[in-house]
Design a protein around this motif. Structure first.
Motif, PDB file in Angstrom:
ATOM      1  N   LEU A 153      46.371  25.458  33.542  1.00 24.15           N
ATOM      2  CA  LEU A 153      45.131  26.125  33.125  1.00 24.15           C
ATOM      3  C   LEU A 153      44.812  27.308  34.041  1.00 24.15           C
ATOM      4  O   LEU A 153      44.357  28.361  33.582  1.00 24.15           O
ATOM      5  CB  LEU A 153      43.980  25.118  33.132  1.00 24.15           C
ATOM      6  N   GLY A 154      45.058  27.131  35.345  1.00 29.56           N
ATOM      7  CA  GLY A 154      44.834  28.233  36.263  1.00 29.56           C
ATOM      8  C   GLY A 154      45.769  29.394  35.999  1.00 29.56           C
ATOM      9  O   GLY A 154      45.391  30.562  36.159  1.00 29.56           O
ATOM     10  N   SER A 155      46.985  29.090  35.562  1.00 24.06           N
ATOM     11  CA  SER A 155      47.942  30.149  35.239  1.00 24.06           C
ATOM     12  C   SER A 155      47.460  30.985  34.058  1.00 24.06           C
ATOM     13  O   SER A 155      47.710  32.191  33.999  1.00 24.06           O
ATOM     14  CB  SER A 155      49.308  29.536  34.916  1.00 24.06           C
ATOM     15  N   VAL A 156      46.760  30.341  33.118  1.00 27.34           N
ATOM     16  CA  VAL A 156      46.189  31.090  31.991  1.00 27.34           C
ATOM     17  C   VAL A 156      45.185  32.109  32.501  1.00 27.34           C
ATOM     18  O   VAL A 156      45.176  33.278  32.086  1.00 27.34           O
ATOM     19  CB  VAL A 156      45.510  30.129  30.986  1.00 27.34           C
ATOM     20  N   GLN A 157      44.326  31.685  33.431  1.00 23.64           N
ATOM     21  CA  GLN A 157      43.343  32.604  34.011  1.00 23.64           C
ATOM     22  C   GLN A 157      44.032  33.782  34.697  1.00 23.64           C
ATOM     23  O   GLN A 157      43.603  34.933  34.555  1.00 23.64           O
ATOM     24  CB  GLN A 157      42.446  31.865  35.008  1.00 23.64           C
ATOM     25  N   ILE A 158      45.091  33.497  35.434  1.00 17.84           N
ATOM     26  CA  ILE A 158      45.789  34.558  36.163  1.00 17.84           C
ATOM     27  C   ILE A 158      46.405  35.565  35.190  1.00 17.84           C
ATOM     28  O   ILE A 158      46.283  36.783  35.373  1.00 17.84           O
ATOM     29  CB  ILE A 158      46.865  33.956  37.084  1.00 17.84           C
ATOM     30  N   VAL A 159      47.056  35.067  34.145  1.00 23.20           N
ATOM     31  CA  VAL A 159      47.686  35.959  33.171  1.00 23.20           C
ATOM     32  C   VAL A 159      46.640  36.837  32.493  1.00 23.20           C
ATOM     33  O   VAL A 159      46.820  38.060  32.349  1.00 23.20           O
ATOM     34  CB  VAL A 159      48.467  35.145  32.124  1.00 23.20           C
ATOM     35  N   VAL A 160      45.526  36.232  32.077  1.00 22.47           N
ATOM     36  CA  VAL A 160      44.470  36.995  31.408  1.00 22.47           C
ATOM     37  C   VAL A 160      43.886  38.043  32.349  1.00 22.47           C
ATOM     38  O   VAL A 160      43.741  39.219  31.996  1.00 22.47           O
ATOM     39  CB  VAL A 160      43.358  36.054  30.906  1.00 22.47           C
ATOM     40  N   SER A 161      43.552  37.624  33.563  1.00 25.54           N
ATOM     41  CA  SER A 161      42.908  38.537  34.513  1.00 25.54           C
ATOM     42  C   SER A 161      43.817  39.682  34.914  1.00 25.54           C
ATOM     43  O   SER A 161      43.396  40.845  34.955  1.00 25.54           O
ATOM     44  CB  SER A 161      42.464  37.760  35.759  1.00 25.54           C
ATOM     45  N   LEU A 162      45.082  39.372  35.212  1.00 22.03           N
ATOM     46  CA  LEU A 162      46.001  40.432  35.607  1.00 22.03           C
ATOM     47  C   LEU A 162      46.291  41.374  34.439  1.00 22.03           C
ATOM     48  O   LEU A 162      46.397  42.589  34.629  1.00 22.03           O
ATOM     49  CB  LEU A 162      47.302  39.830  36.135  1.00 22.03           C
ATOM     50  N   GLY A 163      46.425  40.822  33.241  1.00 23.91           N
ATOM     51  CA  GLY A 163      46.681  41.667  32.088  1.00 23.91           C
ATOM     52  C   GLY A 163      45.545  42.639  31.816  1.00 23.91           C
ATOM     53  O   GLY A 163      45.763  43.846  31.627  1.00 23.91           O
ATOM     54  N   VAL A 164      44.318  42.123  31.822  1.00 23.22           N
ATOM     55  CA  VAL A 164      43.159  42.978  31.563  1.00 23.22           C
ATOM     56  C   VAL A 164      42.989  44.000  32.681  1.00 23.22           C
ATOM     57  O   VAL A 164      42.738  45.185  32.431  1.00 23.22           O
ATOM     58  CB  VAL A 164      41.887  42.124  31.412  1.00 23.22           C
ATOM     59  N   ASN A 165      43.116  43.552  33.927  1.00 18.66           N
ATOM     60  CA  ASN A 165      42.941  44.473  35.048  1.00 18.66           C
ATOM     61  C   ASN A 165      44.025  45.551  35.073  1.00 18.66           C
ATOM     62  O   ASN A 165      43.761  46.692  35.467  1.00 18.66           O
ATOM     63  CB  ASN A 165      42.922  43.709  36.367  1.00 18.66           C
ATOM     64  N   ALA A 166      45.250  45.203  34.687  1.00 20.79           N
ATOM     65  CA  ALA A 166      46.319  46.203  34.643  1.00 20.79           C
ATOM     66  C   ALA A 166      46.001  47.282  33.613  1.00 20.79           C
ATOM     67  O   ALA A 166      46.220  48.479  33.860  1.00 20.79           O
ATOM     68  CB  ALA A 166      47.658  45.531  34.307  1.00 20.79           C
TER      69      ALA A 166
END
Length: 216
Positions: A153-166
């Motif tokens: 579940l934490g990996s989902v947060q990381i993928v979403v956050s990094l994708g949006v921030n990129a």
């Protein structure tokens, strides 16, 4: 092991929070506007490492706590609901300032950019609350494998956050110009995110589901 509804729930919360201006977004945008996209990407690398630190540290501790003291779930859930409600108010209240407003920031070398990105991530209360209060409520204690569930579940947060921030780093300059010319879009974004976060806060607060003992 992790239900689709839990993955979707974390995805929605992570998306709503990353689109709500906070320390990470402010730092990344300011660097991208003053030093260019490369500086923004280097800074994002530091932010990513901060996410990983939270992911590992909190899940190692929470996997033990939630299995031994399932009553802690209620306190964690209510704290997360209260924080989401506060974020919703910050997004909806009048007088908000765009994160894309140009700021006078002196240039830094790559090593400092990375370090500052890391520190901004580690000291970001939004990320702390995400891992300590929001993501854990989607862990199914009865299914067992609490640590593995938390990591997924934490990996989902990381993928979403990094994708949006990129995307934000790459488009910071253009977005800043667009919002300066079309302020109505900024209000629309604020109201939409405020409504989403407010709805999630209410849903979380009224949910009376309590965790049960972990499966053996």
């Amino acid at each position: 092991m992790v239900e689709g509804s839990a993955l979707a729930g974390v995805f929605v919360i992570a998306l709503g929070m990353v689109l709500t201006p906070g320390p990470n977004m402010i730092y990344l945008v300011s660097r991208s506007l003053t030093q260019g996209r490369r500086a923004g990407i280097v800074s994002l690398g530091g932010v990513a490492v901060g996410f990983l630190v939270y992911l590992v540290a909190t899940n190692l501790g929470l996997s033990v706590l939630f299995t031994a003291v399932p009553q802690l779930y209620l306190a964690v859930k209510l704290a997360g609901a209260a924080y989401l409600g506060w974020l919703a108010w910050c997004a909806l209240r009048p007088g908000g300032v765009s994160v894309f407003t140009p700021r006078d920031v002196p240039p830094d070398p790559p090593r400092r950019l990375f370090a500052m990105g890391l520190m901004t991530s580690l000291l970001n209360p939004k990320i702390a609350i995400m891992y300590l209060s929001l993501i854990p409520q989607f862990v199914d204690i009865e299914e067992g494998h609490v640590l593995a569930q938390g990591l997924v579940l934490g990996s989902v947060q990381i993928v979403v956050s990094l994708g949006v921030n990129a995307v934000i780093v790459a488009a910071a300059g253009g977005v800043a110009v667009f919002l300066a010319r079309h302020p109505a879009w900024l209000r629309t974004q604020r109201y939409a995110m405020g409504a989403v976060l407010g709805g999630l806060a209410v849903t979380m607060a009224v949910d009376t589901t309590a965790p049960r003992a972990a499966a053996r």
